[in-house]
Scaffold this motif. Structure first.
Motif, mmCIF file in Angstrom:
data_model
loop_
_atom_site.group_PDB
_atom_site.id
_atom_site.type_symbol
_atom_site.label_atom_id
_atom_site.label_comp_id
_atom_site.label_asym_id
_atom_site.label_seq_id
_atom_site.Cartn_x
_atom_site.Cartn_y
_atom_site.Cartn_z
ATOM 1 N N ARG B 78 -8.938 2.925 13.988
ATOM 2 C CA ARG B 78 -9.716 3.685 14.679
ATOM 3 C C ARG B 78 -10.614 4.861 14.318
ATOM 4 O O ARG B 78 -11.505 4.917 14.595
ATOM 5 C CB ARG B 78 -8.784 4.304 15.955
ATOM 6 C CG ARG B 78 -9.187 4.938 17.447
ATOM 7 C CD ARG B 78 -8.376 6.304 17.895
ATOM 8 N NE ARG B 78 -7.472 7.035 17.029
ATOM 9 C CZ ARG B 78 -8.340 8.211 16.761
ATOM 10 N NH1 ARG B 78 -9.142 8.241 16.642
ATOM 11 N NH2 ARG B 78 -7.335 8.634 16.362
ATOM 12 N N THR B 79 -10.153 5.303 13.284
ATOM 13 C CA THR B 79 -10.740 6.410 11.884
ATOM 14 C C THR B 79 -11.818 6.019 11.876
ATOM 15 O O THR B 79 -12.875 6.256 12.054
ATOM 16 C CB THR B 79 -9.446 7.286 11.236
ATOM 17 O OG1 THR B 79 -8.312 7.843 11.931
ATOM 18 C CG2 THR B 79 -10.542 7.698 10.928
ATOM 19 N N THR B 80 -11.875 4.371 10.535
ATOM 20 C CA THR B 80 -12.477 4.031 10.677
ATOM 21 C C THR B 80 -14.216 3.292 11.860
ATOM 22 O O THR B 80 -14.901 3.905 11.721
ATOM 23 C CB THR B 80 -12.084 2.673 10.256
ATOM 24 O OG1 THR B 80 -11.626 1.879 10.618
ATOM 25 C CG2 THR B 80 -11.928 3.125 8.724
ATOM 26 N N GLU B 82 -15.111 4.881 14.796
ATOM 27 C CA GLU B 82 -14.916 6.441 14.765
ATOM 28 C C GLU B 82 -16.003 6.763 13.683
ATOM 29 O O GLU B 82 -16.895 7.042 14.145
ATOM 30 C CB GLU B 82 -13.337 7.086 14.986
ATOM 31 C CG GLU B 82 -13.957 8.509 15.701
ATOM 32 C CD GLU B 82 -13.205 10.168 15.949
ATOM 33 O OE1 GLU B 82 -12.024 9.211 16.512
ATOM 34 O OE2 GLU B 82 -13.575 10.747 16.013
ATOM 35 N N LEU B 83 -15.622 6.929 12.410
ATOM 36 C CA LEU B 83 -16.586 7.094 11.036
ATOM 37 C C LEU B 83 -18.266 6.595 11.241
ATOM 38 O O LEU B 83 -19.116 7.124 11.354
ATOM 39 C CB LEU B 83 -16.308 6.608 9.967
ATOM 40 C CG LEU B 83 -15.014 8.417 9.839
ATOM 41 C CD1 LEU B 83 -14.253 8.568 8.835
ATOM 42 C CD2 LEU B 83 -16.015 9.471 9.907
ATOM 43 N N LYS B 86 -20.519 7.391 14.354
ATOM 44 C CA LYS B 86 -20.127 8.717 14.190
ATOM 45 C C LYS B 86 -21.857 8.955 12.959
ATOM 46 O O LYS B 86 -23.129 9.110 12.812
ATOM 47 C CB LYS B 86 -19.312 9.553 14.120
ATOM 48 C CG LYS B 86 -18.647 10.247 15.107
ATOM 49 C CD LYS B 86 -17.574 11.144 15.009
ATOM 50 C CE LYS B 86 -17.115 11.980 16.336
ATOM 51 N NZ LYS B 86 -16.460 12.431 16.024
ATOM 52 N N ARG B 87 -21.505 8.057 11.958
ATOM 53 C CA ARG B 87 -22.017 8.034 11.129
ATOM 54 C C ARG B 87 -23.585 7.184 11.616
ATOM 55 O O ARG B 87 -24.844 6.955 10.866
ATOM 56 C CB ARG B 87 -22.070 7.605 10.244
ATOM 57 C CG ARG B 87 -20.829 8.040 9.156
ATOM 58 C CD ARG B 87 -20.691 7.945 7.636
ATOM 59 N NE ARG B 87 -19.220 9.045 7.281
ATOM 60 C CZ ARG B 87 -18.325 8.727 6.623
ATOM 61 N NH1 ARG B 87 -17.941 7.633 5.888
ATOM 62 N NH2 ARG B 87 -18.144 10.269 6.638
ATOM 63 N N ILE B 313 -16.310 1.059 6.734
ATOM 64 C CA ILE B 313 -17.043 1.903 7.023
ATOM 65 C C ILE B 313 -18.444 1.327 7.136
ATOM 66 O O ILE B 313 -19.083 0.223 8.541
ATOM 67 C CB ILE B 313 -17.120 3.224 7.013
ATOM 68 C CG1 ILE B 313 -15.454 3.472 7.202
ATOM 69 C CG2 ILE B 313 -17.865 3.875 6.885
ATOM 70 C CD1 ILE B 313 -15.097 5.306 6.492
ATOM 71 N N THR C 65 -18.302 15.441 7.025
ATOM 72 C CA THR C 65 -17.151 14.613 7.867
ATOM 73 C C THR C 65 -16.655 15.655 7.314
ATOM 74 O O THR C 65 -15.841 15.738 6.416
ATOM 75 C CB THR C 65 -16.687 13.261 7.582
ATOM 76 O OG1 THR C 65 -17.796 12.220 7.744
ATOM 77 C CG2 THR C 65 -16.074 12.929 8.667
ATOM 78 N N ASP C 91 -19.690 16.714 11.098
ATOM 79 C CA ASP C 91 -18.984 15.525 12.141
ATOM 80 C C ASP C 91 -17.387 15.653 11.782
ATOM 81 O O ASP C 91 -17.379 16.213 11.084
ATOM 82 C CB ASP C 91 -19.217 14.025 11.814
ATOM 83 C CG ASP C 91 -20.297 13.904 12.275
ATOM 84 O OD1 ASP C 91 -20.573 14.049 13.615
ATOM 85 O OD2 ASP C 91 -21.309 13.037 11.721
ATOM 86 N N LEU C 93 -13.338 14.775 12.287
ATOM 87 C CA LEU C 93 -12.584 14.022 12.440
ATOM 88 C C LEU C 93 -10.785 14.935 12.672
ATOM 89 O O LEU C 93 -10.129 14.937 11.887
ATOM 90 C CB LEU C 93 -11.921 13.208 11.180
ATOM 91 C CG LEU C 93 -11.596 11.574 11.706
ATOM 92 C CD1 LEU C 93 -12.462 11.230 12.636
ATOM 93 C CD2 LEU C 93 -11.839 10.709 10.261
ATOM 94 N N MET C 118 -13.157 7.215 2.748
ATOM 95 C CA MET C 118 -13.965 7.116 3.791
ATOM 96 C C MET C 118 -14.373 8.151 3.477
ATOM 97 O O MET C 118 -15.788 7.864 4.167
ATOM 98 C CB MET C 118 -12.931 7.202 5.204
ATOM 99 C CG MET C 118 -12.008 5.987 5.250
ATOM 100 S SD MET C 118 -10.790 6.639 7.366
ATOM 101 C CE MET C 118 -9.123 6.245 6.756
#
Lengths: 336, 336, 336
Positions: B78-80, B82-83, B86-87, B313, C65, C91, C93, C118
């Motif tokens: 989920r975190t990757t 989301e990142l 966003k990027r 990512i 981030t 951003d 997180l 990340m």
């Protein structure tokens, strides 16, 4: 819906509108003029075409911070407010609050003061107690706006306006319309807000259709016609607004089972045929299929239920931008 | 990994690629061509250098909304995603869903219809049931893309592509490579996707190394060589892809203890010495140190495990931008 | 506050400041020079006027981030760090971590390595164990900055700096000030950081006022005057910094009840009258009304408690931008 039980919102006209007649808080349909309601609907119209463009954002609220204060769980409403804020380029802060928070306690006021000190521009409030948003608005600092995301049995005004917006797109002349609201009117903040909005916009007739146990005693005073027989009530209506059966809000004794409710009040193709041929079918969602209506109706050609969801974002964008635009500092930015 | 049990993804080629041969959904490696896989890897290459710049964002997906639909908990994936979103300057919405949601129920479709009505552009789906992402994609509106973030035992295609990307950066000629996959192949969606990707990219030989109890019966049909003895299987390989021991997915009877597994299959400096001197050591993470490998190997000079995380990512940015770029409205923006 | 128990932060000067004397991590007041503290306060001054503007954002950290690693729940501190990051256009997180995470375990380091892979630029760390932020900073990659959001009983340095900022705005000459800290000094990371900051800025006198059971044995060594009688301790002070009674951190035997504490140490208008007429009343929040102070004092004209909240965002913006600006890549951007 007993006006006596929550007197705080009686002064909501003064609370919601600033000295120049502009929207400052958005708490309930009561207290707003037809002119203001129409301004919100017109503003929403300008946002409704955004999703068809490849960039769905506008920079109107860039640099503003909007805090979601949800004391009551609501994924759908929270999500649409969050999307509306992001599409206006605002920053969104979700504040986790215990659902048990008493609305009028010292600690709630301390929480508000702290958030104001962080220069939050707007609170979107959802609370199980009637009058919560009014209470917060009446204690808010001058630079903060409050939007009611649903409070107790009292009001859910953005839901009512997205309903009006959806009706207007299909049937722009409200004065010609007969609208039926079907279901648990007594326990529904949605119904309360809908009735006020429909009256303000001047519909020809508002009907309420419900089992006797779910009817509000003084409903007649609100200027509606009451039916317990859906076959009579649905006859020749232009719009059918089904309410969600709120099981958790009813005393068990008053509660017909889902199946019983469906048998008498649930919207089927047969019952729908009693209305005008182009009658709209609406529901605030999420639908209990087989309870409030059959799938044939929910997914049928007269259903505008998913349009309501889409319009919900445009309406919330309109309310947010008008509230924040009514402040001195923001006003100029809207007209940049 | 029993193809019979989930027939929905058999038609995934047609689902994933639009009429002009461009990526529309990203659901599984099966159904994609070598050309498309290579396009994703090449696009990821252009994003891989971003983190070294001071501004790590590009405005490719500004104004797009990406919803994370995670029916299964996964902080890392989920975190990757989301990142990555966003990027690319997209707005990210995390939708809280009960992990118990049945994938094919009426209520899931209603949830999807509602999110589509809010003009979400992409769903990233993670679900415990095989075929979940395909099911959602096959019911999605034309304007929505679906990316599979892992479904049941079926597929985890972004993981497989980040692995390919990592291999390619070190050993660009796939046709020369012998690759060993070590561990619980039967229960691993990662392994299934890796095998398909490696075959598509034309590696010389794929080996699977596992205890007999963890081996898939018809593994030979996938074109792999099967070893139960790691000392034979690891001999002269170019790449070692360790799988995570998924204890929660195995029947307890089939489960060797972590210590037992490590004793025979765990990667130690001694076993690693059997491979080519420059063999890569890979793991999808998080590592169970002392189970799948010793810390000396995990942190050693041949380990590219943290590079895999970094590349995850870039791969997800590539998949997201290609999927959304393949739509008429978005295509132009990519080439602005 | 036993220096012996957590030796890791003794080398914090080297950890926090880079070779050119610029801020790299922000872990504790110890190890920072008066020049650096003043630079942070001056930088915060430039951010403090932002909220009065209609756009409260600056693009200083666009493309960066920032990950909130909160091993200990703290809505207020997390919210202010999140707002600070967003107003710098970074951003954010939020990484969900089990509060039980051991700070020095292998798995924490693996989590950190993964987040670094990340390309996270900054970790804001909140942990129940003293030394956690220092431990993480001492293992961080060169491109990552660590900011301490509160660790065990050790330090809460952004809180201390926002306190200094608030004092300076009202009483800019620290050398003329007598400051009293009242309450549970022994268990308070806030107190520890405040004392170090006040000494560094050269206040005339620091007083600590607390029941004998809540006093630190070697407090005298920190250069403070100790009082158990508040009427003596408050006499003619310029600033009163109340601490929050941390019931959960105290052995029950040492704990006076809230009412008992208030009776002797709680700040009332009568006790406040012992201080200078323009003495400031401060509290890190949230206030236990009727325990640390009466509402008459909390909401009175000498209270600057809500100003502290406002300044907390400016201080966190200053710390974040200075830390990230001290890196080669970022430095230029700050002066674009």
């Amino acid at each position: 819906m007993n006006l006596q039980e929550s007197p705080t919102w009686l002064g909501s006209a003064k609370l919601q509108v600033d000295g120049k007649g502009r929207l400052r808080h958005f708490l309930s349909i009561e207290g707003l003029s037809r002119r203001l309601i129409t301004e919100i609907l017109d503003t929403a119209e300008s946002f409704a075409s955004l999703p068809e463009q490849s960039v769905k954002k506008v920079p109107l609220l860039r640099g503003k911070t909007i805090a979601n204060l949800f004391f009551e769980a609501s994924t759908r409403t929270r999500t649409t407010f969050e999307l509306a804020a992001k599409r206006l380029s605002a920053d969104v802060l979700t504040v986790n609050l215990p659902t048990s928070s008493a609305v009028k306690g010292e600690s709630l006021l301390d929480t508000l003061r702290n958030l104001e000190a962080m220069h939050i521009d707007m609170f979107v409030v959802r609370h199980g107690q009637s009058g919560a948003a009014h209470f917060i608005a009446s204690h808010a600092s001058p630079h903060v706006s409050v939007v009611n995301g649903g409070d107790g049995r009292h009001a859910h005004p953005t839901q009512a306006l997205l309903d009006m917006f959806t009706i207007r797109r299909h049937k722009p002349d409200f004065s010609a319309l007969v609208v039926a609201i079907v279901g648990d009117v007594t326990h529904s903040r949605v119904a309360r807000s809908q009735i006020h909005a429909l009256r303000l916009l001047g519909v020809r007739e508002i009907r309420v259709i419900a089992p006797r146990t779910l009817l509000l005693r003084h409903l007649g005073e609100l200027g509606v016609r009451v039916f317990t027989n859906p076959c009579e009530g649905l006859k020749d209506v232009d719009v059918i607004m089904m309410l969600r059966l709120q099981r958790e809000r009813m005393d068990s004794a008053m509660l017909p089972s889902g199946l019983e409710f469906f048998h008498v009040y649930g919207l089927t193709p047969e019952k729908l045929a009693l209305a005008k041929p182009d009658a709209l079918v609406m529901h605030p969602g999420p639908i209990n299929r087989g309870v409030e209506m059959s799938s044939a109706v929910a997914d049928g050609p007269q259903s505008v239920i998913l349009q309501q969801v889409t319009h919900g974002i445009a309406i919330r964008m309109a309310v947010m931008s008008l509230c924040l635009g009514s402040h001195a500092a923001g006003r100029e930015r809207l007209h940049e």
